[in-house]
Write a protein that holds these residues in place. Structure first.
Motif, short mmCIF file in Angstrom:
data_model
loop_
_atom_site.label_atom_id
_atom_site.label_comp_id
_atom_site.label_asym_id
_atom_site.label_seq_id
_atom_site.Cartn_x
_atom_site.Cartn_y
_atom_site.Cartn_z
N ASP A 55 0.85 -1.18 0.00
CA ASP A 55 0.00 0.00 0.00
C ASP A 55 0.89 1.23 0.00
OD1 ASP A 55 -2.36 -1.48 0.14
OD2 ASP A 55 -2.33 -1.50 2.33
N ARG A 56 0.34 2.36 -0.43
CA ARG A 56 1.13 3.59 -0.51
C ARG A 56 1.83 3.88 0.81
NH1 ARG A 56 -1.42 9.35 -2.16
NH2 ARG A 56 -1.41 8.38 -4.21
N ASP A 57 1.13 3.78 1.92
CA ASP A 57 1.71 4.12 3.22
C ASP A 57 2.79 3.13 3.67
OD1 ASP A 57 0.10 6.35 3.36
OD2 ASP A 57 -1.44 5.35 4.58
N GLY A 87 7.40 -1.09 -4.23
CA GLY A 87 6.37 -0.09 -4.47
C GLY A 87 6.68 0.86 -5.62
N ARG A 99 4.54 3.64 -10.42
CA ARG A 99 3.64 4.16 -9.38
C ARG A 99 4.02 5.59 -9.03
NH1 ARG A 99 2.64 -0.22 -4.71
NH2 ARG A 99 1.24 1.45 -4.04
N GLU A 123 2.43 8.48 -8.92
CA GLU A 123 1.58 9.23 -7.98
C GLU A 123 1.87 8.82 -6.53
OE1 GLU A 123 -3.09 9.35 -6.99
OE2 GLU A 123 -2.59 9.78 -9.08
N ASP A 124 1.99 7.52 -6.31
CA ASP A 124 2.28 7.03 -4.96
C ASP A 124 3.67 7.46 -4.50
OD1 ASP A 124 -0.20 5.79 -4.73
OD2 ASP A 124 0.55 3.86 -5.44
N ARG A 172 4.57 10.00 -1.34
CA ARG A 172 5.41 9.56 -0.22
C ARG A 172 6.72 10.33 -0.12
NH1 ARG A 172 4.80 7.36 4.03
NH2 ARG A 172 6.40 5.79 3.92
#
Length: 121
Positions: free
Chosen positions: A23-25, A80, A96, A98-99, A103
């Protein structure tokens, strides 16, 4: 009733063929920097960034064995940096961005700018 995920083109992934992504986080700076430190993985990221869309693993030619390619893509996915989905028998890859930008603002652009002047990447 739960919805089955769909790709941008409307195709549904094959059952049992979904790949794990953080997940992004859960994306960590250490994992991203490790993934981007390898010249072959950085080459994949550069090509995906230049394309801006999805590319299959075979669209990006790397001068390594197929098993080594698989390893590099797995490291990028698990860190990620990219998202992989099956489209039929092809494994499609998308950066990814945008992610990563959410972050670690500016990191990807800084790495890609620096890599333009690095031979072999």
């Amino acid at each position: 009733m739960p919805r089955t995920p769909q790709a941008a083109n409307g195709a549904r992934p094959s059952p049992g063929r979904e790949l794990a992504h953080p997940d992004r986080d859960d994306i960590t700076l250490t994992a991203v920097l490790h993934a981007l430190a390898d010249p072959m993985r950085l080459r994949v990221v550069r090509e995906l960034a230049e394309d801006g869309g999805e590319l299959s693993c075979t669209d990006i030619e790397l001068p390594v064995t197929k098993s080594t390619c698989t390893h590099h893509y797995r490291v990028l996915r698990e860190s990620g940096v990219l998202r992989q989905v099956y489209r039929g028998t092809a494994k499609m890859n998308r950066l990814r961005r945008e992610d990563l930008d959410a972050r670690f603002p500016g990191l990807l652009d800084t790495v890609l700018t620096a890599a333009r002047g690095t031979p072999g990447s």
